[in-house]
Design a protein around this motif. Structure first.
Motif, PDB file in Angstrom:
ATOM      1  N   TYR A 103      15.908  32.765  15.606  1.00 23.29           N
ATOM      2  CA  TYR A 103      16.018  33.563  16.908  1.00 23.29           C
ATOM      3  C   TYR A 103      15.596  34.902  16.846  1.00 23.29           C
ATOM      4  O   TYR A 103      14.481  36.114  17.934  1.00 23.29           O
ATOM      5  N   ALA A 133      19.234  28.473  13.022  1.00 20.06           N
ATOM      6  CA  ALA A 133      18.708  29.067  14.414  1.00 20.06           C
ATOM      7  C   ALA A 133      19.380  30.522  14.503  1.00 20.06           C
ATOM      8  O   ALA A 133      18.703  31.078  15.566  1.00 20.06           O
ATOM      9  N   GLN A 171      27.776  33.585  20.504  1.00 15.53           N
ATOM     10  CA  GLN A 171      27.891  33.424  21.762  1.00 15.53           C
ATOM     11  C   GLN A 171      26.640  34.573  22.062  1.00 15.53           C
ATOM     12  O   GLN A 171      26.172  34.612  22.971  1.00 15.53           O
ATOM     13  N   GLY A 177      24.345  27.130  14.006  1.00 10.25           N
ATOM     14  CA  GLY A 177      23.810  28.066  15.284  1.00 10.25           C
ATOM     15  C   GLY A 177      24.211  28.894  15.652  1.00 10.25           C
ATOM     16  O   GLY A 177      24.349  29.537  14.566  1.00 10.25           O
ATOM     17  N   LEU A 178      23.990  29.445  16.708  1.00  9.85           N
ATOM     18  CA  LEU A 178      24.294  31.024  17.102  1.00  9.85           C
ATOM     19  C   LEU A 178      25.396  31.535  17.307  1.00  9.85           C
ATOM     20  O   LEU A 178      26.154  30.959  18.316  1.00  9.85           O
ATOM     21  N   ARG A 221      23.238  33.184  21.086  1.00 13.28           N
ATOM     22  CA  ARG A 221      22.399  32.567  22.349  1.00 13.28           C
ATOM     23  C   ARG A 221      22.633  33.283  23.625  1.00 13.28           C
ATOM     24  O   ARG A 221      21.411  32.556  24.221  1.00 13.28           O
ATOM     25  N   LEU A 279      17.745  27.274  19.697  1.00 14.11           N
ATOM     26  CA  LEU A 279      18.937  26.875  21.190  1.00 14.11           C
ATOM     27  C   LEU A 279      19.277  25.554  21.139  1.00 14.11           C
ATOM     28  O   LEU A 279      19.954  25.008  20.765  1.00 14.11           O
TER      29      LEU A 279
END
Length: 168
Positions: free
Chosen positions: A44, A40, A76, A73-74, A79, A67
């Motif tokens: 990004y 991720a 906060q 994942g990313l 994101r 996303l």
């Protein structure tokens, strides 16, 4: 490539972007994104590199990948940045409904973020939702402005933002 190699190459590419060496950064990030398709953070940063160069259409799949990526994942902050980037990019590409949907979801997730609300207001304007667009901007202005005149009339601005068509 080990994770250490990934981390070093990612940091190097981000550093190139920050130094204004956008094309070099993009080339390195595209290579990393191909090597780490489910990463991720790499997705990004790759989207961002395309956006900086005005390559919005090419940025979209990387934002979407960032996303939707499984795993860690990313953060906060990233994101929030990816949601803003994707929504803004959809708007620039004339994909207004997708921009509104993306930015509405982002505002629900990050309700205190003024930048997200501002970009949502712009996308709403593009879809003809002028009343809601003005409401968002007036409320943002009333709640964040340091201007003494705005602060003096804050309550009135908030009141009229609820119904811009109200008359006496």
């Amino acid at each position: 490539m080990s994770d250490d190699g990934r981390n070093g190459r990612l940091a190097e590419a981000v550093g190139l972007r920050e130094q204004g060496r956008q094309e070099e950064a993009r080339d390195r990030l595209v290579e990393l994104a191909a090597r780490y398709p489910d990463d991720a953070e790499v997705a990004y940063q790759t989207a961002w590199a395309h956006d900086v160069l005005g390559l919005e259409a090419e940025a979209v799949p990387f934002y979407e990948r960032a996303l939707k990526s499984p795993g860690a994942g990313l953060s906060q902050g990233d994101r929030r940045g990816a949601l803003l980037g994707l929504g803004s990019t959809f708007r620039i590409l004339g994909r207004y409904e997708e921009a509104v949907a993306t930015l509405r979801g982002a505002v629900e997730e990050f309700p205190d973020d003024g930048a997200l609300r501002t970009f949502l207001a712009m996308a709403l304007f593009n879809t003809g939702e002028h009343h809601e667009s003005a409401q968002l901007l007036l409320n943002l202005l009333a709640n964040t402005s340091g201007d003494p005149g705005v602060r003096t009339y804050r309550r009135a601005i908030e009141y009229y933002a609820r119904d811009l068509n109200e008359t006496v």
